[in-house]
Design an enzyme around this catalytic site. Structure first.
Site, short mmCIF file in Angstrom:
data_model
loop_
_atom_site.label_atom_id
_atom_site.label_comp_id
_atom_site.label_asym_id
_atom_site.label_seq_id
_atom_site.Cartn_x
_atom_site.Cartn_y
_atom_site.Cartn_z
N GLY A 147 55.45 38.65 6.76
CA GLY A 147 56.50 37.91 5.90
C GLY A 147 57.99 38.41 5.91
N GLU A 153 60.33 45.03 3.66
CA GLU A 153 59.10 44.22 2.82
C GLU A 153 59.69 42.86 2.52
OE1 GLU A 153 56.55 43.73 2.36
OE2 GLU A 153 55.14 45.42 2.18
N ASP A 154 58.89 41.69 2.77
CA ASP A 154 59.35 40.40 2.07
C ASP A 154 59.50 40.41 0.66
OD1 ASP A 154 56.79 40.74 1.79
OD2 ASP A 154 56.17 38.66 2.72
N ASP A 202 55.80 42.43 -5.54
CA ASP A 202 55.07 41.83 -6.80
C ASP A 202 54.50 42.73 -7.50
OD1 ASP A 202 53.18 40.35 -8.22
OD2 ASP A 202 53.62 38.48 -7.04
N GLY A 249 53.46 45.57 -6.47
CA GLY A 249 53.72 46.78 -5.69
C GLY A 249 52.42 47.50 -5.53
N THR A 284 50.61 46.71 -2.72
CA THR A 284 50.83 46.90 -1.16
C THR A 284 51.87 48.19 -0.93
OG1 THR A 284 50.53 44.28 -1.13
CG2 THR A 284 51.42 45.34 0.95
N LYS A 309 59.94 41.23 -7.90
CA LYS A 309 59.62 40.40 -8.93
C LYS A 309 59.30 41.74 -9.87
CE LYS A 309 56.94 36.80 -7.01
NZ LYS A 309 55.52 36.13 -7.00
N PHE A 338 56.08 32.14 -8.02
CA PHE A 338 55.64 31.95 -6.82
C PHE A 338 56.65 31.28 -5.63
CE2 PHE A 338 53.23 30.71 -3.01
CZ PHE A 338 52.53 32.07 -2.48
N ASP A 397 54.89 32.60 3.00
CA ASP A 397 54.17 31.34 3.25
C ASP A 397 53.39 31.03 1.85
OD1 ASP A 397 52.22 33.85 3.62
OD2 ASP A 397 50.65 32.15 4.19
N ARG A 457 56.61 29.49 6.17
CA ARG A 457 57.25 30.42 6.72
C ARG A 457 58.92 30.31 7.55
NH1 ARG A 457 53.96 35.09 6.18
NH2 ARG A 457 51.93 34.79 6.49
#
Ligand code: 5GP
Length: 180
Positions: free
Chosen positions: A50, A104-105, A108, A110, A112, A136, A157, A164, A170
């Site tokens: 991402g 990071e892309d 959300d 968090g 990850t 977010k 979203f 993606d 992407r």
């Protein structure tokens, strides 16, 4: 610039952030990083897939001596985060004593980035920060300090500019949000 509606797989998306705004935000972020990391030779760790466009456009604006490496976690299958701990793949750099900035892309829940930071912290970096294109804030479920944020967005979203929806989108130069 007019909003454009596109269809990816079974969903409709509408332009949300145009490339010009994205680049302007990234330029501001790069200015901050150039100030904070002067003389520190940071190691940027871009999380694939991402972050590839974000990392490329950010790095073009970084003027301090630095290294960049690419890591991968597992892929994101649908519109809800799984919350599972992902293994870091492809990390060959020694982080001991390095000033590490994770690229990071989007953050959300968090989950990850929280798990990633815990794993990276065990490798004794001198400092460890996150720079994310999107955050977010309403969705964040961890007490993590995301120091560098290009743009905070509502809980929608989004796709495009590296992000993606089930494999598609992407390549889009703008960022789109889902039409509900
Ligand atoms: P988190 O673990 O913070 O909930 O989610 C992080 C990952 O979920 C991101 O790296 C990204 O792959 C995916 N993700 C979260 N929100 C979105 C979104 O709005 N759009 C897309 N395309 N991916 C998202």
């Amino acid at each position: 610039m007019y909003p454009r509606t596109i269809t990816l797989n079974d969903c409709q998306f509408k332009t949300y952030l145009f490339e010009e705004e994205i680049i302007a935000r990234i330029t501001m972020l790069a200015d901050q990083l150039n100030t904070d990391y002067a003389e520190k030779r940071p190691l940027f760790l871009a999380v694939l897939n991402g972050s590839f466009m974000f990392a490329a456009d950010l790095m073009k604006r970084i003027g301090v001596s630095c290294d960049i490496a690419f890591i991968r976690l597992s892929s994101y299958q649908d519109m809800a985060s799984t919350g599972k701990v992902k293994e870091i793949l492809g990390l060959t750099e020694n982080l001991d004593g390095r000033h590490v900035v994770v690229l990071e892309d989007i953050v959300d829940t968090g989950h990850t980035v929280n798990s990633l930071l815990q794993q990276l912290q065990q490798k004794n970096p001198a400092s460890l920060e996150v720079a994310t294109l999107l955050l977010k804030p309403e969705c964040l479920q961890h007490k993590i300090d995301i120091k560098y944020v290009a743009k905070a967005i509502p809980n929608d979203f989004v796709v495009g500019y590296g992000l993606d929806y089930n494999g598609l989108g992407r390549n889009l130069r703008d960022i789109y949000k889902i039409v509900s």
